[in-house]
Design a protein around this motif. Structure first.
Motif, mmCIF file in Angstrom:
data_model
loop_
_atom_site.group_PDB
_atom_site.id
_atom_site.type_symbol
_atom_site.label_atom_id
_atom_site.label_comp_id
_atom_site.label_asym_id
_atom_site.label_seq_id
_atom_site.Cartn_x
_atom_site.Cartn_y
_atom_site.Cartn_z
ATOM 1 N N ARG A 30 0.820 -1.213 0.000
ATOM 2 C CA ARG A 30 0.000 0.000 0.000
ATOM 3 C C ARG A 30 0.860 1.273 0.000
ATOM 4 O O ARG A 30 0.596 2.236 0.712
ATOM 5 C CB ARG A 30 -0.941 0.001 1.207
ATOM 6 C CG ARG A 30 -0.272 -0.076 2.556
ATOM 7 C CD ARG A 30 -1.278 -0.162 3.703
ATOM 8 N NE ARG A 30 -0.676 0.262 4.970
ATOM 9 C CZ ARG A 30 -0.726 1.493 5.454
ATOM 10 N NH1 ARG A 30 -1.343 2.449 4.779
ATOM 11 N NH2 ARG A 30 -0.155 1.792 6.609
ATOM 12 N N TRP A 31 1.880 1.269 -0.827
ATOM 13 C CA TRP A 31 2.762 2.432 -0.905
ATOM 14 C C TRP A 31 2.048 3.677 -1.408
ATOM 15 O O TRP A 31 2.439 4.797 -1.082
ATOM 16 C CB TRP A 31 3.963 2.098 -1.793
ATOM 17 C CG TRP A 31 4.991 1.323 -1.037
ATOM 18 C CD1 TRP A 31 5.141 -0.036 -1.007
ATOM 19 C CD2 TRP A 31 5.973 1.853 -0.153
ATOM 20 N NE1 TRP A 31 6.167 -0.382 -0.169
ATOM 21 C CE2 TRP A 31 6.702 0.753 0.372
ATOM 22 C CE3 TRP A 31 6.323 3.139 0.246
ATOM 23 C CZ2 TRP A 31 7.751 0.915 1.270
ATOM 24 C CZ3 TRP A 31 7.375 3.296 1.138
ATOM 25 C CH2 TRP A 31 8.066 2.198 1.647
ATOM 26 N N ASN A 32 1.007 3.507 -2.181
ATOM 27 C CA ASN A 32 0.293 4.681 -2.676
ATOM 28 C C ASN A 32 -0.393 5.453 -1.551
ATOM 29 O O ASN A 32 -0.700 6.637 -1.696
ATOM 30 C CB ASN A 32 -0.715 4.286 -3.754
ATOM 31 C CG ASN A 32 -0.046 3.872 -5.052
ATOM 32 O OD1 ASN A 32 -0.205 2.751 -5.506
ATOM 33 N ND2 ASN A 32 0.725 4.774 -5.640
ATOM 34 N N ALA A 33 -0.629 4.779 -0.414
ATOM 35 C CA ALA A 33 -1.192 5.478 0.740
ATOM 36 C C ALA A 33 -0.190 6.489 1.297
ATOM 37 O O ALA A 33 -0.573 7.561 1.783
ATOM 38 C CB ALA A 33 -1.582 4.473 1.823
ATOM 39 N N LEU A 34 1.095 6.158 1.217
ATOM 40 C CA LEU A 34 2.128 7.088 1.675
ATOM 41 C C LEU A 34 2.185 8.319 0.783
ATOM 42 O O LEU A 34 2.268 9.448 1.262
ATOM 43 C CB LEU A 34 3.493 6.396 1.686
ATOM 44 C CG LEU A 34 4.692 7.295 2.005
ATOM 45 C CD1 LEU A 34 4.617 7.813 3.437
ATOM 46 C CD2 LEU A 34 6.003 6.526 1.801
ATOM 47 N N PHE A 35 2.124 8.096 -0.529
ATOM 48 C CA PHE A 35 2.192 9.219 -1.470
ATOM 49 C C PHE A 35 0.837 9.917 -1.633
ATOM 50 O O PHE A 35 0.768 10.990 -2.220
ATOM 51 C CB PHE A 35 2.687 8.725 -2.826
ATOM 52 C CG PHE A 35 4.142 8.334 -2.846
ATOM 53 C CD1 PHE A 35 5.128 9.303 -2.962
ATOM 54 C CD2 PHE A 35 4.530 7.013 -2.758
ATOM 55 C CE1 PHE A 35 6.471 8.958 -2.990
ATOM 56 C CE2 PHE A 35 5.865 6.640 -2.782
ATOM 57 C CZ PHE A 35 6.840 7.620 -2.892
ATOM 58 N N ASP A 36 -0.212 9.269 -1.156
ATOM 59 C CA ASP A 36 -1.569 9.824 -1.223
ATOM 60 C C ASP A 36 -2.001 10.063 -2.667
ATOM 61 O O ASP A 36 -2.598 11.094 -2.997
ATOM 62 C CB ASP A 36 -1.665 11.126 -0.404
ATOM 63 C CG ASP A 36 -3.118 11.533 -0.152
ATOM 64 O OD1 ASP A 36 -3.991 10.646 -0.123
ATOM 65 O OD2 ASP A 36 -3.376 12.747 0.014
ATOM 66 N N ASN A 37 -1.671 9.108 -3.545
ATOM 67 C CA ASN A 37 -2.137 9.162 -4.932
ATOM 68 C C ASN A 37 -2.052 7.754 -5.512
ATOM 69 O O ASN A 37 -1.565 6.825 -4.865
ATOM 70 C CB ASN A 37 -1.320 10.163 -5.771
ATOM 71 C CG ASN A 37 0.160 9.822 -5.821
ATOM 72 O OD1 ASN A 37 0.553 8.700 -6.117
ATOM 73 N ND2 ASN A 37 1.015 10.805 -5.518
ATOM 74 N N GLY A 38 -2.530 7.588 -6.729
ATOM 75 C CA GLY A 38 -2.505 6.290 -7.377
ATOM 76 C C GLY A 38 -1.464 6.186 -8.469
ATOM 77 O O GLY A 38 -1.574 5.324 -9.352
ATOM 78 N N PHE A 39 -0.436 7.027 -8.424
ATOM 79 C CA PHE A 39 0.579 7.042 -9.473
ATOM 80 C C PHE A 39 1.469 5.799 -9.397
ATOM 81 O O PHE A 39 1.661 5.229 -8.323
ATOM 82 C CB PHE A 39 1.451 8.289 -9.359
ATOM 83 C CG PHE A 39 0.706 9.585 -9.550
ATOM 84 C CD1 PHE A 39 -0.476 9.635 -10.269
ATOM 85 C CD2 PHE A 39 1.200 10.774 -9.013
ATOM 86 C CE1 PHE A 39 -1.154 10.832 -10.455
ATOM 87 C CE2 PHE A 39 0.525 11.974 -9.192
ATOM 88 C CZ PHE A 39 -0.654 11.999 -9.911
#
Length: 215
Positions: A30-39
């Motif tokens: 769930r790394w996109n949770a850290l960046f707060d986007n779906g890139f």
């Protein structure tokens, strides 16, 4: 080249958890949770002083970048660069490339960059090369199906070895240059080592390979 010890490095790393992520295993899958986007996420294994990963993040704001570096005295230089750049789409992990499976699940990563990796020229050190088959298996386990490795080096021996390793593993070669800076490749971002070696007239070798089999 001997690495200069920086006794204050660990403390500085710990003071900037927004850049050098502590306990990265909490973001497994769930790394996109850290960046707060779906890139998509691209990682650089052996990020060194961080020039490449930082400049890539600036040039491609629609991609999230993570730099992997084991040496404390090196990653603090990358940290300084990130602090100065203040770009939101790049993070650092202070860890070993052998441990990537602990932090990334299958399909967490879209692309792996290997730039000017240690060639480990002695045969008995082959397993330490970042293009050795065991590392290729690690990358496959965290990449999306059809994920890519982009590889650059000034070391012809390592480049030839890596091409053989990629082929033996069944990777598809999609790009090859034996003299990158005199090719038609557009948008190249240099590392610190690349600039140094290129200034001496040494050719830069580059290739892109792709995993073919779905897992």
């Amino acid at each position: 080249m001997r690495l200069r010890h920086k006794p204050w490095a660990r403390e500085k790393i710990e003071q900037h958890p927004q850049y050098v992520i502590p306990n990265p295993e909490q973001y497994y899958g769930r790394w996109n949770a850290l960046f707060d986007n779906g890139f998509p996420i691209h990682i650089e294994v052996g990020t060194g002083k961080g020039r490449f990963i930082t400049e890539m993040a600036k040039a491609n704001p629609e991609i999230n970048y993570i730099g992997i570096e084991l040496q404390e005295s090196v990653i603090v230089s990358a940290l300084d660069r990130l602090i100065e750049a203040d770009v939101p789409n790049v993070k650092l992990l202070h860890t070993n490339g052998e441990d990537l499976r602990k932090f990334f699940a299958k399909s967490d990563v879209e692309r792996v960059y290997l730039n000017f990796s240690d060639p480990w020229p002695k045969k008995r050190h082959e397993k330490r090369r970042l293009t050795f088959s065991a590392f290729l298996n690690i990358y496959e386990d965290i990449l999306v199906n059809g994920g890519e490795i982009h590889f650059k080096t000034d070391n012809r021996g390592l480049f030839e070895y890596s091409l053989q390793s990629f082929s033996a593993y069944g990777l598809l070669l999609t790009y090859l240059s034996l003299d990158l800076h005199n090719s038609d490749f557009a948008g190249n971002i240099m590392t610190e080592y690349e600039e140094k070696f290129s200034a001496k007239g040494q050719p830069i070798y580059r290739c892109e390979v792709k995993y073919q089999n779905e897992r």
